[in-house]
Design an enzyme around this catalytic site. Structure first.
Site, PDB file in Angstrom:
ATOM      1  CG  MET A   1      -1.875  -1.133   1.313  1.00  0.00           C
ATOM      2  SD  MET A   1      -2.838  -1.103   2.853  1.00  0.00           S
ATOM      3  CE  MET A   1      -1.595  -1.633   4.022  1.00  0.00           C
TER       4      MET A   1
ATOM      5  CB  ILE B   1       4.084  -5.642   7.260  1.00  0.00           C
ATOM      6  CG1 ILE B   1       3.797  -7.137   7.385  1.00  0.00           C
ATOM      7  CG2 ILE B   1       5.578  -5.367   7.433  1.00  0.00           C
ATOM      8  CD1 ILE B   1       4.412  -7.972   6.278  1.00  0.00           C
TER       9      ILE B   1
ATOM     10  N   GLY C   1       1.649   4.091   4.657  1.00  0.00           N
ATOM     11  CA  GLY C   1       2.373   3.355   3.618  1.00  0.00           C
ATOM     12  C   GLY C   1       2.891   2.049   4.190  1.00  0.00           C
ATOM     13  CB  SER C   2       1.960  -0.374   5.698  1.00  0.00           C
ATOM     14  OG  SER C   2       0.662   0.150   5.475  1.00  0.00           O
ATOM     15  NE  ARG C   3       4.971  -7.742   2.334  1.00  0.00           N
ATOM     16  CZ  ARG C   3       6.157  -8.311   2.205  1.00  0.00           C
ATOM     17  NH1 ARG C   3       7.201  -7.577   1.893  1.00  0.00           N
ATOM     18  NH2 ARG C   3       6.306  -9.601   2.404  1.00  0.00           N
TER      19      ARG C   3
END
Length: 249
Positions: free
Chosen positions: A119, A177, A207-209
């Site tokens: 993301m 994450i 901003g990540s996953r």
């Protein structure tokens, strides 16, 4: 309207509207907007305008649009908006496998398909459950803040594991994450909560996953580089392992 039933034959009613702003982000957006107004009162326009644009960016980041969630029993939906950056056969995380003292069973130790969704700061960051069921585990792990696109982010970064089990015993594990910019994972659920498919489970700032561990014998329906939508895109179908090919263009 939220909760309305719509289908593939045109039944139901859908209207365009501005997405809601999640309460978690309103305080940040209002604070930035307030600072902008203070700068404007003192005629510091060179500072007021950037803060005004920052407040708009914050409100956009925390937007929480409605989603039309598939209701069939075989579909596993995406838990996040973003791009598919990895599809791999891996062993599930230890925290989702070992006995945790609660009496609930974990995932098996055998390798399964893991789908990783990145993301960016431009994506919606509200995460949703891929299946309906009861939350069996929510495990927070402190860690680093490496680039979330890196493979080792799954093991080294700050993260939160969630395990959901359906009434028929099907389990899905997924992991939020934190990334290079993200600094906080905000949960909305706890063990014992009962969720509908596509229900909101948390968010990650900024901003990540999200990694999804599919059940054994189930493969990915999405391809590397494909963009997915949380709660809407079907990323897998239980018991099926299709081969799909695409061309980047």
């Amino acid at each position: 309207m939220a909760g309305d039933l719509l289908d593939s034959r045109g039944r139901g009613e859908a209207q365009w509207g501005l997405p809601a702003i999640h309460p978690e982000g309103r305080k940040f957006g209002i604070a930035a907007l307030g600072i902008s107004l203070v700068f404007a009162l003192f005629a510091w326009e060179t500072l007021a305008w950037p803060m005004a644009f920052l407040s708009l960016g914050v409100f956009a980041f925390f937007r929480d649009p409605e989603r039309v969630v598939p209701q069939d029993e075989t579909s596993i939906v995406s838990p996040a908006d973003g791009k598919i950056v990895q599809i791999a056969e891996v062993a599930p995380p230890r925290e989702l496998v070992i006995a945790d003292g609660s009496g609930t069973r974990g995932l098996g130790e055998e390798p399964v398909t893991r789908i990783s969704i990145f993301m960016s700061v431009f994506d919606v960051h509200i995460n949703r459950t891929p299946i309906a069921g009861m939350v069996q585990r929510v495990v927070y792990i402190p860690g680093q803040f490496l680039n979330a696109e890196l493979d080792k982010a799954s093991e080294d970064n700050e993260r939160q594991h969630i395990l959901v089990e359906r009434s028929d015993g099907v389990q899905i594990g997924f992991t939020q994450i934190a990334g290079l910019i993200a600094r906080r994972i905000v949960p909305f659920v706890k063990p014992g909560d009962t969720l509908g498919v596509g229900q909101r489970v948390g968010l990650i700032r900024f901003g990540s996953r999200v990694d999804v561990y599919l059940p054994a014998g189930t493969g990915s329906r999405v391809m590397l580089g494909q963009r997915v939508v949380a709660g809407e895109t079907v990323i897998a179908e239980l018991g099926k392992q299709p081969l799909r090919e695409g061309v980047s263009q």
